[in-house]
Design an enzyme around this catalytic site. Structure first.
Site, PDB file in Angstrom:
ATOM      1  N   GLU A 176      51.995  67.139  33.059  1.00 30.50           N
ATOM      2  CA  GLU A 176      52.733  68.276  32.523  1.00 30.50           C
ATOM      3  C   GLU A 176      52.106  69.591  32.979  1.00 30.50           C
ATOM      4  O   GLU A 176      50.985  69.905  32.597  1.00 30.50           O
ATOM      5  CB  GLU A 176      52.706  68.235  30.992  1.00 30.50           C
ATOM      6  CG  GLU A 176      53.164  66.919  30.391  1.00 30.50           C
ATOM      7  CD  GLU A 176      52.961  66.898  28.883  1.00 30.50           C
ATOM      8  OE1 GLU A 176      52.594  67.932  28.304  1.00 30.50           O
ATOM      9  OE2 GLU A 176      53.164  65.830  28.282  1.00 30.50           O
TER      10      GLU A 176
ATOM     11  N   HIS B 183      49.240  64.153  21.871  1.00 31.96           N
ATOM     12  CA  HIS B 183      49.743  63.031  22.660  1.00 31.96           C
ATOM     13  C   HIS B 183      49.007  62.879  23.980  1.00 31.96           C
ATOM     14  O   HIS B 183      48.307  63.783  24.429  1.00 31.96           O
ATOM     15  CB  HIS B 183      51.245  63.160  22.908  1.00 31.96           C
ATOM     16  CG  HIS B 183      51.654  64.371  23.694  1.00 31.96           C
ATOM     17  ND1 HIS B 183      51.651  65.634  23.172  1.00 31.96           N
ATOM     18  CD2 HIS B 183      52.078  64.507  24.966  1.00 31.96           C
ATOM     19  CE1 HIS B 183      52.067  66.497  24.071  1.00 31.96           C
ATOM     20  NE2 HIS B 183      52.319  65.848  25.178  1.00 31.96           N
TER      21      HIS B 183
ATOM     22  N   HIS C  72      60.401  65.384  14.969  1.00 32.02           N
ATOM     23  CA  HIS C  72      61.157  65.981  16.076  1.00 32.02           C
ATOM     24  C   HIS C  72      61.174  65.077  17.284  1.00 32.02           C
ATOM     25  O   HIS C  72      60.303  64.219  17.440  1.00 32.02           O
ATOM     26  CB  HIS C  72      60.704  67.397  16.433  1.00 32.02           C
ATOM     27  CG  HIS C  72      59.237  67.607  16.567  1.00 32.02           C
ATOM     28  ND1 HIS C  72      58.553  67.409  17.735  1.00 32.02           N
ATOM     29  CD2 HIS C  72      58.330  68.013  15.665  1.00 32.02           C
ATOM     30  CE1 HIS C  72      57.275  67.697  17.550  1.00 32.02           C
ATOM     31  NE2 HIS C  72      57.104  68.063  16.309  1.00 32.02           N
TER      32      HIS C  72
ATOM     33  N   HIS D 175      46.142  65.997  24.670  1.00 32.63           N
ATOM     34  CA  HIS D 175      46.298  67.421  24.384  1.00 32.63           C
ATOM     35  C   HIS D 175      47.177  67.586  23.153  1.00 32.63           C
ATOM     36  O   HIS D 175      47.730  66.621  22.632  1.00 32.63           O
ATOM     37  CB  HIS D 175      46.871  68.184  25.584  1.00 32.63           C
ATOM     38  CG  HIS D 175      48.167  67.633  26.101  1.00 32.63           C
ATOM     39  ND1 HIS D 175      48.249  66.466  26.818  1.00 32.63           N
ATOM     40  CD2 HIS D 175      49.435  68.085  25.999  1.00 32.63           C
ATOM     41  CE1 HIS D 175      49.508  66.236  27.135  1.00 32.63           C
ATOM     42  NE2 HIS D 175      50.254  67.192  26.647  1.00 32.63           N
TER      43      HIS D 175
ATOM     44  N   TYR E  41      53.579  80.766  22.736  1.00 28.41           N
ATOM     45  CA  TYR E  41      53.932  79.352  22.598  1.00 28.41           C
ATOM     46  C   TYR E  41      53.398  78.817  21.276  1.00 28.41           C
ATOM     47  O   TYR E  41      52.261  79.106  20.901  1.00 28.41           O
ATOM     48  CB  TYR E  41      53.343  78.583  23.780  1.00 28.41           C
ATOM     49  CG  TYR E  41      53.645  77.118  23.794  1.00 28.41           C
ATOM     50  CD1 TYR E  41      54.969  76.663  23.888  1.00 28.41           C
ATOM     51  CD2 TYR E  41      52.633  76.177  23.718  1.00 28.41           C
ATOM     52  CE1 TYR E  41      55.247  75.306  23.897  1.00 28.41           C
ATOM     53  CE2 TYR E  41      52.910  74.816  23.735  1.00 28.41           C
ATOM     54  CZ  TYR E  41      54.215  74.395  23.821  1.00 28.41           C
ATOM     55  OH  TYR E  41      54.504  73.055  23.831  1.00 28.41           O
TER      56      TYR E  41
ATOM     57  N   HIS F  43      48.249  69.589  31.863  1.00 27.86           N
ATOM     58  CA  HIS F  43      47.784  68.424  31.119  1.00 27.86           C
ATOM     59  C   HIS F  43      48.173  67.224  31.965  1.00 27.86           C
ATOM     60  O   HIS F  43      49.328  66.814  31.994  1.00 27.86           O
ATOM     61  CB  HIS F  43      48.391  68.413  29.713  1.00 27.86           C
ATOM     62  CG  HIS F  43      48.034  69.645  28.929  1.00 27.86           C
ATOM     63  ND1 HIS F  43      48.957  70.573  28.535  1.00 27.86           N
ATOM     64  CD2 HIS F  43      46.828  70.121  28.535  1.00 27.86           C
ATOM     65  CE1 HIS F  43      48.345  71.565  27.896  1.00 27.86           C
ATOM     66  NE2 HIS F  43      47.049  71.315  27.895  1.00 27.86           N
TER      67      HIS F  43
END
Ligand SMILES: [Fe+2]
Length: 449
Positions: A351, A345, A302, A381, A360, A375
């Site tokens: 973020e 990542h 993705h 995370h 979520y 984050h």
């Protein structure tokens, strides 16, 4: 009292009672609440109709390309809505730089919803700053806030010279009665209030809680679509600016101004929401997040989450935003042989996420509606163990990610926690433990998965 939704001149009859909207992104709108209040063919006639005063509000330097400005025709010029100023204290509304000595911003953080207090709170007293980034004085960076609003502003008005405000409701409905017209929003909608615009916030259905991104820098814009082309993501027609609406009300009133991180009050004798007609491209607007058309993975892997950008505020460095506003909403997951949740990542951008409703996908537990997570710059995370195991062993048929809407305020600057975020807000002390049970699977056996 609703105005006809026509292209061109929109006539909004009457006073500040009901909203009406004009569709389109960054259009050069024109609208009048009384017939012929808007001068035709020129901006500054020798005498305006109805005895109105002409006035320009500039949101960019005069020479910016394109310039963003609005001409208003008002009962009194704004200098009559600005007397001597006195400093006032709003201790929970902070501005960058705000680095707190004994609060550590380095880490992965998550908060439960900030609870309402017993005391009534307005848009001003109910603003709770969670993080700040950059510098309000040099007009770079942002702040993130939670708002808790249970009471309408009465004969009280506000504008921020520091910032554009992106408002993301999570609970309750608010009315922004602005100089340029009325905007009502509910959860799953957003509103953007430009720098310098005077408004009053009313509770339509309370209590009201939500998130605010305070943008110190250049205005939010639509992202470049690149190879995606002209359609999908946020479509320009779904943005809505208000039709003109005014009130002619003489009553002792207070205007609060946020300016270089400080708050000041001025006492005036009337409502400053007295714009009878306006035209221009510098205006507040709303957008329904349910109209956001996500584009994503349709075979394997993705894309980066930037594929879900709704709005982006440029930083001056091409491709590197001061702020991206990113939406994670309902969508179909169809990718084959793919780990479907967000991958693990680290990111140079910081973020901050908020949950509007639902669950979520990377965090089945603990990230609840009204909650936030942070984050920060270069902090690793990703999915917790439950999400990892579920996604690694899932039967990968088409799967609807349903009943979910979260967002991210992502900035190029590190975000510093406020004292409120670090000490008063319901911080989940055990958030970091959500990755504890991830186990080592590697034992050197070829072909093992
Ligand atoms: Fe991330």
């Amino acid at each position: 009292m609703n105005a006809p939704h026509t292209s061109g001149l929109v006539q909004a009859k009457g006073t500040l009672t009901e909203p009406g909207y004009m569709p389109g992104w960054a259009n050069d709108f024109e609208t009048e609440a009384l017939p012929d209040a808007l001068p035709r063919g020129m901006n500054s006639p020798q005498k305006c109709n109805y005895g109105l005063y002409g006035e320009q509000l500039s949101g960019t330097a005069f020479t910016a390309n394109p310039p963003e400005r609005t001409w208003s025709y008002r009962i009194r010029p704004s200098v009559k809505h600005s007397a001597r100023y006195t400093r006032v204290d709003l201790p929970y509304w902070k501005s960058a730089p705000n680095v707190v000595e004994d609060v550590t911003s380095l880490g992965q953080y998550r908060w439960d919803p900030v609870p309402y207090s017993d005391a009534p709170l307005t848009w001003l007293t109910g603003m709770r700053t969670m993080t700040t980034a950059g510098d309000v004085n040099t007009q770079v960076g942002m702040a993130s806030h939670i708002y808790l609003v249970t009471e309408s502003m009465k004969d009280a008005y506000f504008f921020s010279a520091d910032s554009e405000l992106l408002v993301v409701p999570q609970e309750g409905c608010l009315r922004f009665a602005t100089e340029l017209g009325i905007i009502d929003i509910e959860p799953k909608e957003i509103a953007i209030i430009p720098r310098g615009l005077v408004y009053r916030v009313e509770v339509l259905d309370g209590p009201c809680r939500g998130f605010v991104c305070e943008n110190y820098g250049q205005k939010f814009d639509l992202p470049g679509r690149g190879p995606i082309g002209a359609n999908c993501m946020a479509n320009p027609r779904d943005f809505k600016a208000p039709v003109a609406a005014f009130e002619d009300r003489e009553v002792p009133s207070t205007l609060t101004v946020k300016w270089c991180g400080q708050f000041h009050e001025t006492k005036i004798g009337q409502s400053p929401l007295d714009v009878v007609a306006w035209h221009g491209n510098y205006a507040p607007y709303k957008y329904d997040l349910r109209t956001y058309c996500p584009v994503g993975a349709i075979l394997f892997d993705h894309p980066d989450p930037s594929i879900f950008t709704v709005l982006t505020a440029p930083s001056g460095v091409p491709g590197t935003a001061n702020i991206d506003f990113v939406l994670f909403r309902e969508r179909w997951m169809v990718a084959e042989n793919t780990f479907r949740p967000p991958w693990y990542h680290k990111n140079i951008m910081s973020e901050l996420m908020g949950n509007i409703y639902g669950q979520y996908d990377a965090k089945p537990q603990g990230f609840v509606p009204g909650g936030m997570s942070l984050h920060n710059m270069m902090l690793p995370h990703g999915p917790d163990r439950e999400a990892f195991e579920k996604a690694s062993n899932a039967n990968l048929g088409p799967d609807k990610l349903d009943r979910t809407m979260s967002f991210m305020f992502e900035t190029r600057f590190p975000q510093h926690l406020t004292e409120f975020a670090g000490k008063e807000a319901p911080l989940q002390d055990d958030y970091i433990d959500c990755w504890d049970s991830l186990e080592k699977k590697f034992d050197g056996t070829p072909g093992k998965k």
